[in-house]
Design a protein around this motif. Sequence first.
Motif, PDB file in Angstrom:
ATOM      1  N   SER A 176       7.566  -6.104 -13.396  1.00 32.25           N
ATOM      2  CA  SER A 176       7.259  -4.690 -13.232  1.00 32.25           C
ATOM      3  C   SER A 176       5.779  -4.495 -12.955  1.00 32.25           C
ATOM      4  O   SER A 176       4.954  -5.313 -13.337  1.00 32.25           O
ATOM      5  N   HIS A 177       5.451  -3.399 -12.268  1.00 31.40           N
ATOM      6  CA  HIS A 177       4.039  -3.057 -12.157  1.00 31.40           C
ATOM      7  C   HIS A 177       3.664  -2.113 -13.300  1.00 31.40           C
ATOM      8  O   HIS A 177       2.538  -1.688 -13.418  1.00 31.40           O
ATOM      9  N   SER A 178       4.649  -1.815 -14.166  1.00 27.40           N
ATOM     10  CA  SER A 178       4.407  -0.876 -15.254  1.00 27.40           C
ATOM     11  C   SER A 178       4.163  -1.603 -16.574  1.00 27.40           C
ATOM     12  O   SER A 178       5.034  -2.269 -17.114  1.00 27.40           O
ATOM     13  N   MET A 179       2.939  -1.468 -17.103  1.00 27.92           N
ATOM     14  CA  MET A 179       2.604  -2.097 -18.375  1.00 27.92           C
ATOM     15  C   MET A 179       3.431  -1.473 -19.496  1.00 27.92           C
ATOM     16  O   MET A 179       3.764  -2.129 -20.469  1.00 27.92           O
ATOM     17  N   GLY A 180       3.751  -0.186 -19.371  1.00 32.51           N
ATOM     18  CA  GLY A 180       4.518   0.509 -20.399  1.00 32.51           C
ATOM     19  C   GLY A 180       5.895  -0.121 -20.547  1.00 32.51           C
ATOM     20  O   GLY A 180       6.354  -0.377 -21.660  1.00 32.51           O
ATOM     21  N   LEU A 181       6.524  -0.381 -19.436  1.00 30.02           N
ATOM     22  CA  LEU A 181       7.849  -0.978 -19.457  1.00 30.02           C
ATOM     23  C   LEU A 181       7.794  -2.382 -20.067  1.00 30.02           C
ATOM     24  O   LEU A 181       8.634  -2.758 -20.873  1.00 30.02           O
ATOM     25  N   ILE A 182       6.765  -3.142 -19.703  1.00 29.15           N
ATOM     26  CA  ILE A 182       6.602  -4.508 -20.238  1.00 29.15           C
ATOM     27  C   ILE A 182       6.368  -4.436 -21.754  1.00 29.15           C
ATOM     28  O   ILE A 182       6.940  -5.212 -22.513  1.00 29.15           O
ATOM     29  N   ALA A 183       5.531  -3.482 -22.171  1.00 24.48           N
ATOM     30  CA  ALA A 183       5.236  -3.352 -23.607  1.00 24.48           C
ATOM     31  C   ALA A 183       6.518  -3.064 -24.376  1.00 24.48           C
ATOM     32  O   ALA A 183       6.727  -3.545 -25.477  1.00 24.48           O
ATOM     33  N   GLU A 184       7.385  -2.285 -23.761  1.00 18.31           N
ATOM     34  CA  GLU A 184       8.636  -1.895 -24.402  1.00 18.31           C
ATOM     35  C   GLU A 184       9.609  -3.067 -24.526  1.00 18.31           C
ATOM     36  O   GLU A 184      10.283  -3.216 -25.521  1.00 18.31           O
ATOM     37  N   LEU A 185       9.653  -3.884 -23.482  1.00 19.40           N
ATOM     38  CA  LEU A 185      10.752  -4.848 -23.384  1.00 19.40           C
ATOM     39  C   LEU A 185      10.391  -6.296 -23.672  1.00 19.40           C
ATOM     40  O   LEU A 185      11.282  -7.129 -23.799  1.00 19.40           O
ATOM     41  N   CYS A 186       9.097  -6.635 -23.730  1.00 24.62           N
ATOM     42  CA  CYS A 186       8.766  -8.068 -23.710  1.00 24.62           C
ATOM     43  C   CYS A 186       8.011  -8.561 -24.934  1.00 24.62           C
ATOM     44  O   CYS A 186       7.300  -7.816 -25.597  1.00 24.62           O
ATOM     45  N   ASP A 187       8.173  -9.865 -25.199  1.00 22.75           N
ATOM     46  CA  ASP A 187       7.422 -10.540 -26.259  1.00 22.75           C
ATOM     47  C   ASP A 187       6.078 -11.004 -25.718  1.00 22.75           C
ATOM     48  O   ASP A 187       5.058 -10.865 -26.363  1.00 22.75           O
ATOM     49  N   SER A 188       6.098 -11.596 -24.527  1.00 19.95           N
ATOM     50  CA  SER A 188       4.837 -12.053 -23.955  1.00 19.95           C
ATOM     51  C   SER A 188       4.733 -11.557 -22.520  1.00 19.95           C
ATOM     52  O   SER A 188       5.711 -11.103 -21.923  1.00 19.95           O
ATOM     53  N   VAL A 189       3.532 -11.634 -21.990  1.00 25.18           N
ATOM     54  CA  VAL A 189       3.297 -11.098 -20.650  1.00 25.18           C
ATOM     55  C   VAL A 189       2.447 -12.066 -19.835  1.00 25.18           C
ATOM     56  O   VAL A 189       1.530 -12.704 -20.352  1.00 25.18           O
ATOM     57  N   ILE A 190       2.803 -12.166 -18.566  1.00 27.38           N
ATOM     58  CA  ILE A 190       2.032 -12.949 -17.613  1.00 27.38           C
ATOM     59  C   ILE A 190       1.423 -11.952 -16.631  1.00 27.38           C
ATOM     60  O   ILE A 190       2.153 -11.175 -16.015  1.00 27.38           O
ATOM     61  N   VAL A 191       0.106 -11.959 -16.536  1.00 25.17           N
ATOM     62  CA  VAL A 191      -0.551 -11.035 -15.610  1.00 25.17           C
ATOM     63  C   VAL A 191      -0.896 -11.812 -14.345  1.00 25.17           C
ATOM     64  O   VAL A 191      -1.618 -12.803 -14.390  1.00 25.17           O
ATOM     65  N   MET A 192      -0.334 -11.352 -13.232  1.00 23.10           N
ATOM     66  CA  MET A 192      -0.556 -12.054 -11.971  1.00 23.10           C
ATOM     67  C   MET A 192      -1.457 -11.263 -11.059  1.00 23.10           C
ATOM     68  O   MET A 192      -1.337 -10.039 -10.949  1.00 23.10           O
TER      69      MET A 192
END
Length: 324
Positions: free
Chosen positions: A213-229
């Motif tokens: 996603s390009h949405s950090m909000g959605l990632i914050a909601e759904l994910c344990d970890s994040v990869i920023v590309m």
Amino acid sequence: MTDALLTIEDLHVSYRGHESTAHILDGVDITIGRGQSVGLVGESGSGKSTVAFALLGLLDGNAQVSTRRAAFDGREMRFGVDETRALRGTDIAMIFQDPMTALNPMFTIGTQLVDIQRRRFPRESRNRLWGRAQAMLVDVGVPDAAARMHRYPHEFSGGMRQRVVIAMALLVEPKLLIADEPTTALDATIEAQVVEVLDRLRQRTSASMLVISHSMGLIAELCDSVIVMYAGTVVEHGPVRVVFSRPRHPYTRALLACEIDPYAAFDPSQDLATIPGTVPDPARRPQGCIFASRCPARHDRCNERPPRRQTREGRTYSCWQEAA
Ligand SMILES: Nc1ncnc2c1ncn2[C@@H]1O[C@H](COP(=O)(O)OP(=O)(O)O)[C@@H](O)[C@H]1O
Ligand SMILES: [Mg+2]
């Protein structure tokens, strides 16, 4: 790491043109633990879908793909070959931005939800598969599921169609579910509902998830970890709470500054404001730091490739600037 479902080290994808070669992914590392949900975030064009397509063997025929190492579910893999394609629709399922990519307008939803299960459960009767499909529609919040099974895709709204596609993906009981911008085509209220469905399923299934996603909000909601590309490279990677609350890479900071607060009430209408400057041409990638031309903290050192730094909280980032 022994309990990783997916490990990819040093993934490169390029397209050879007449005059030059476009390097779309330049050394991407991804690890997804079993049952873990990993977010992949970055501006449009940063190569997020290319990662997903490489995983599924869906890249264009002229793509050149290489990895130092890749493994899925305990088996060494080569990407972009038949081996990975065989995982599609059984071990790996994908939810696309546009639900119509996955639906055939000519068949009823019921028929499609039954057919998708045949490879996974070849010995089950049509009745059993129909029953599973209908129960899954109920699970993802499609009202009046029994009657809806007999309807065609065009008789569903966009949000309902995406729920059907989520049901479709889950019916094969994949080990990995890839959702590529699953809500971008939906309007704001519907988007929030679909995120809610995904969140509920994440907590219930044992499947790992890769959420693009390009949405950090959605990632914050759904994910344990994040990869920023950024422009085909990973600039920062770590637990969502660590990366979003104390971003280290200037690009992550810029992305977060564009979205008010990923932990505030989820507001999908928040779109990415533009970061000044443009992404480098994939055919003329700079020698040094890939983000330097747009970086507010740039200095001379940035003409060389930055080291990958690790912080104690399990985060890595690639920047010359040391953590304060
Ligand atoms: N077949 C192709 N040939 C050349 N370039 C491609 C091809 N497919 C995608 N690209 C390029 O790869 C880059 C990354 O695309 P993509 O993975 O779709 O980004 P994202 O999903 O992050 O928006 C883009 O610059 C795009 O133009
Ligand atoms: Mg994309």
